[in-house]
Design a protein around this motif. Structure first.
Motif, PDB file in Angstrom:
ATOM      1  N   ASP A  62     -11.512  -6.748   2.230  1.00  0.00           N
ATOM      2  CA  ASP A  62     -12.537  -7.767   2.459  1.00  0.00           C
ATOM      3  C   ASP A  62     -13.498  -7.677   1.278  1.00  0.00           C
ATOM      4  OD1 ASP A  62     -14.460  -5.713   3.056  1.00  0.00           O
ATOM      5  OD2 ASP A  62     -13.831  -5.732   5.148  1.00  0.00           O
ATOM      6  N   ASN A  63     -14.610  -8.382   1.314  1.00  0.00           N
ATOM      7  CA  ASN A  63     -15.511  -8.415   0.159  1.00  0.00           C
ATOM      8  C   ASN A  63     -16.179  -7.083  -0.148  1.00  0.00           C
ATOM      9  OD1 ASN A  63     -14.972 -11.017  -0.568  1.00  0.00           O
ATOM     10  ND2 ASN A  63     -16.698 -11.887   0.536  1.00  0.00           N
ATOM     11  N   SER A  64     -16.116  -6.118   0.768  1.00  0.00           N
ATOM     12  CA  SER A  64     -16.762  -4.827   0.515  1.00  0.00           C
ATOM     13  C   SER A  64     -15.801  -3.638   0.633  1.00  0.00           C
ATOM     14  CB  SER A  64     -17.955  -4.638   1.452  1.00  0.00           C
ATOM     15  OG  SER A  64     -17.543  -4.693   2.792  1.00  0.00           O
ATOM     16  N   HIS A  65     -14.501  -3.888   0.766  1.00  0.00           N
ATOM     17  CA  HIS A  65     -13.499  -2.821   0.848  1.00  0.00           C
ATOM     18  C   HIS A  65     -12.252  -3.223   0.062  1.00  0.00           C
ATOM     19  CE1 HIS A  65     -15.993  -2.150   4.434  1.00  0.00           C
ATOM     20  NE2 HIS A  65     -15.748  -0.874   4.202  1.00  0.00           N
ATOM     21  N   MET A  66     -11.690  -2.236  -0.623  1.00  0.00           N
ATOM     22  CA  MET A  66     -10.462  -2.494  -1.387  1.00  0.00           C
ATOM     23  C   MET A  66      -9.634  -1.214  -1.475  1.00  0.00           C
ATOM     24  SD  MET A  66     -11.214  -2.362  -5.405  1.00  0.00           S
ATOM     25  CE  MET A  66     -12.351  -1.224  -6.155  1.00  0.00           C
ATOM     26  N   ARG A  67      -8.367  -1.400  -1.847  1.00  0.00           N
ATOM     27  CA  ARG A  67      -7.467  -0.291  -2.163  1.00  0.00           C
ATOM     28  C   ARG A  67      -7.177  -0.363  -3.659  1.00  0.00           C
ATOM     29  NH1 ARG A  67      -5.125  -2.158   2.681  1.00  0.00           N
ATOM     30  NH2 ARG A  67      -5.553  -0.717   4.367  1.00  0.00           N
ATOM     31  N   PHE A  68      -7.186   0.800  -4.316  1.00  0.00           N
ATOM     32  CA  PHE A  68      -7.072   0.888  -5.768  1.00  0.00           C
ATOM     33  C   PHE A  68      -5.912   1.822  -6.118  1.00  0.00           C
ATOM     34  CE2 PHE A  68      -7.950   3.243  -9.642  1.00  0.00           C
ATOM     35  CZ  PHE A  68      -8.471   2.307 -10.520  1.00  0.00           C
ATOM     36  N   GLN A  69      -5.076   1.390  -7.059  1.00  0.00           N
ATOM     37  CA  GLN A  69      -4.007   2.256  -7.562  1.00  0.00           C
ATOM     38  C   GLN A  69      -3.840   2.015  -9.046  1.00  0.00           C
ATOM     39  OE1 GLN A  69       0.032   1.591  -6.199  1.00  0.00           O
ATOM     40  NE2 GLN A  69       0.479   3.763  -6.404  1.00  0.00           N
ATOM     41  N   GLN A  70      -3.690   3.106  -9.797  1.00  0.00           N
ATOM     42  CA  GLN A  70      -3.480   3.030 -11.240  1.00  0.00           C
ATOM     43  C   GLN A  70      -2.046   3.464 -11.530  1.00  0.00           C
ATOM     44  OE1 GLN A  70      -6.491   4.945 -13.591  1.00  0.00           O
ATOM     45  NE2 GLN A  70      -5.105   5.307 -15.290  1.00  0.00           N
ATOM     46  N   VAL A  71      -1.311   2.618 -12.263  1.00  0.00           N
ATOM     47  CA  VAL A  71       0.073   2.915 -12.610  1.00  0.00           C
ATOM     48  C   VAL A  71       0.191   2.852 -14.127  1.00  0.00           C
ATOM     49  CG1 VAL A  71       2.477   2.221 -12.330  1.00  0.00           C
ATOM     50  CG2 VAL A  71       0.857   1.840 -10.461  1.00  0.00           C
ATOM     51  N   ASP A  72       0.419   4.013 -14.744  1.00  0.00           N
ATOM     52  CA  ASP A  72       0.574   4.074 -16.196  1.00  0.00           C
ATOM     53  C   ASP A  72       2.030   3.896 -16.569  1.00  0.00           C
ATOM     54  OD1 ASP A  72      -2.121   4.553 -16.985  1.00  0.00           O
ATOM     55  OD2 ASP A  72      -1.928   6.600 -16.271  1.00  0.00           O
ATOM     56  N   LYS A  73       2.259   3.412 -17.801  1.00  0.00           N
ATOM     57  CA  LYS A  73       3.641   3.275 -18.248  1.00  0.00           C
ATOM     58  C   LYS A  73       4.236   4.672 -18.409  1.00  0.00           C
ATOM     59  CE  LYS A  73       3.098   2.975 -23.256  1.00  0.00           C
ATOM     60  NZ  LYS A  73       3.324   2.169 -24.427  1.00  0.00           N
ATOM     61  N   GLU A  74       5.544   4.732 -18.390  1.00  0.00           N
ATOM     62  CA  GLU A  74       6.240   6.013 -18.462  1.00  0.00           C
ATOM     63  C   GLU A  74       5.822   6.795 -19.707  1.00  0.00           C
ATOM     64  OE1 GLU A  74      10.851   7.381 -18.327  1.00  0.00           O
ATOM     65  OE2 GLU A  74      10.269   5.607 -17.192  1.00  0.00           O
ATOM     66  N   GLY A  75       5.565   8.080 -19.534  1.00  0.00           N
ATOM     67  CA  GLY A  75       5.163   8.930 -20.644  1.00  0.00           C
ATOM     68  C   GLY A  75       3.666   9.146 -20.737  1.00  0.00           C
ATOM     69  N   GLY A  89       0.727   8.722 -15.485  1.00  0.00           N
ATOM     70  CA  GLY A  89       1.484   8.607 -14.239  1.00  0.00           C
ATOM     71  C   GLY A  89       0.849   7.628 -13.282  1.00  0.00           C
ATOM     72  N   THR A  90       1.115   7.854 -12.001  1.00  0.00           N
ATOM     73  CA  THR A  90       0.651   6.959 -10.955  1.00  0.00           C
ATOM     74  C   THR A  90      -0.307   7.700 -10.043  1.00  0.00           C
ATOM     75  OG1 THR A  90       2.760   5.790 -11.008  1.00  0.00           O
ATOM     76  CG2 THR A  90       1.424   5.497  -9.038  1.00  0.00           C
ATOM     77  N   THR A  91      -1.393   7.052  -9.687  1.00  0.00           N
ATOM     78  CA  THR A  91      -2.309   7.652  -8.728  1.00  0.00           C
ATOM     79  C   THR A  91      -1.919   7.205  -7.332  1.00  0.00           C
ATOM     80  OG1 THR A  91      -3.872   5.807  -8.770  1.00  0.00           O
ATOM     81  CG2 THR A  91      -4.228   7.585 -10.364  1.00  0.00           C
ATOM     82  N   GLU A  92      -2.361   7.960  -6.348  1.00  0.00           N
ATOM     83  CA  GLU A  92      -2.185   7.516  -4.978  1.00  0.00           C
ATOM     84  C   GLU A  92      -3.091   6.309  -4.753  1.00  0.00           C
ATOM     85  OE1 GLU A  92      -4.234  10.094  -2.003  1.00  0.00           O
ATOM     86  OE2 GLU A  92      -4.605  11.349  -3.769  1.00  0.00           O
ATOM     87  N   THR A  93      -2.826   5.572  -3.700  1.00  0.00           N
ATOM     88  CA  THR A  93      -3.684   4.436  -3.371  1.00  0.00           C
ATOM     89  C   THR A  93      -4.955   4.964  -2.729  1.00  0.00           C
ATOM     90  OG1 THR A  93      -1.765   3.028  -3.075  1.00  0.00           O
ATOM     91  CG2 THR A  93      -3.823   2.270  -2.107  1.00  0.00           C
ATOM     92  N   ILE A  94      -6.098   4.585  -3.270  1.00  0.00           N
ATOM     93  CA  ILE A  94      -7.399   5.089  -2.845  1.00  0.00           C
ATOM     94  C   ILE A  94      -8.243   3.935  -2.296  1.00  0.00           C
ATOM     95  CG2 ILE A  94      -9.518   6.239  -3.636  1.00  0.00           C
ATOM     96  CD1 ILE A  94      -7.041   8.000  -3.709  1.00  0.00           C
ATOM     97  N   ASN A  95      -8.960   4.201  -1.225  1.00  0.00           N
ATOM     98  CA  ASN A  95      -9.880   3.203  -0.653  1.00  0.00           C
ATOM     99  C   ASN A  95     -11.238   3.317  -1.323  1.00  0.00           C
ATOM    100  OD1 ASN A  95      -8.063   2.138   1.231  1.00  0.00           O
ATOM    101  ND2 ASN A  95      -8.492   3.797   2.640  1.00  0.00           N
ATOM    102  N   PHE A  96     -11.817   2.164  -1.638  1.00  0.00           N
ATOM    103  CA  PHE A  96     -13.155   2.080  -2.210  1.00  0.00           C
ATOM    104  C   PHE A  96     -14.003   1.174  -1.332  1.00  0.00           C
ATOM    105  CE2 PHE A  96     -11.164   3.727  -5.981  1.00  0.00           C
ATOM    106  CZ  PHE A  96     -12.183   4.315  -6.726  1.00  0.00           C
ATOM    107  N   GLU A  97     -15.303   1.466  -1.312  1.00  0.00           N
ATOM    108  CA  GLU A  97     -16.265   0.643  -0.581  1.00  0.00           C
ATOM    109  C   GLU A  97     -17.339   0.193  -1.571  1.00  0.00           C
ATOM    110  OE1 GLU A  97     -19.356   1.123   3.141  1.00  0.00           O
ATOM    111  OE2 GLU A  97     -17.601   2.434   3.006  1.00  0.00           O
ATOM    112  N   LYS A  98     -17.738  -1.059  -1.471  1.00  0.00           N
ATOM    113  CA  LYS A  98     -18.749  -1.603  -2.390  1.00  0.00           C
ATOM    114  C   LYS A  98     -20.097  -0.987  -2.108  1.00  0.00           C
ATOM    115  CE  LYS A  98     -19.618  -5.439  -5.127  1.00  0.00           C
ATOM    116  NZ  LYS A  98     -19.124  -6.714  -5.503  1.00  0.00           N
ATOM    117  N   LYS A  99     -20.795  -0.604  -3.185  1.00  0.00           N
ATOM    118  CA  LYS A  99     -22.131  -0.007  -3.044  1.00  0.00           C
ATOM    119  C   LYS A  99     -23.190  -1.080  -3.084  1.00  0.00           C
ATOM    120  CE  LYS A  99     -22.848   4.149  -4.574  1.00  0.00           C
ATOM    121  NZ  LYS A  99     -23.255   5.185  -5.433  1.00  0.00           N
TER     122      LYS A  99
END
Length: 120
Positions: A94-107, A110-120
């Protein structure tokens, strides 16, 4: 009378077009600002400048600079790609909650787990 009707029609058409352009431009405005993750105990700032995004943490580290939106992006799932081909996948809850994931190219990092963020 005919000129007045044509003028009113043109005015209404201009307002509709401007409204549509405004909505399209602001479809990702919910993301701009500071977000906090309890699980990582960190805050990220998302800033859009022209058509690119910058993500910086509260320690001054740049997570991503000049990332562009992928063509796969939608209103609910925004994918940002930076110059190193790192993908930032953001799923809007929603406008104040999201899921964040970072996926780097091979080498790279790497990939982060999916993390929840809340708007401050």
């Amino acid at each position: 009378m005919k000129k007045i009707l044509i003028s009113l029609f043109n005015l209404a058409l201009c307002l509709i077009v401007l409204g549509a352009c405004s909505n399209e431009k602001n479809k990702d405005s919910w993301l701009q600002g500071k977000w906090y993750s309890k699980s990582w105990n960190i805050a990220y700032a998302f800033v859009k400048n022209n058509d690119t995004w910058k993500i910086e943490d509260n320690k001054g580290n740049i997570i991503c600079n000049a990332a562009s939106e992928s063509v796969k992006s939608s209103d609910e799932c925004l994918t940002l790609i930076d110059k190193n081909d790192t993908q930032i996948i953001i799923n809007k809850i929603d406008n104040s909650h999201m899921r964040f994931q970072q996926v780097d190219k091979e080498g790279l990092l790497g990939t982060t787990e999916t993390i929840n963020f809340e708007k401050k």
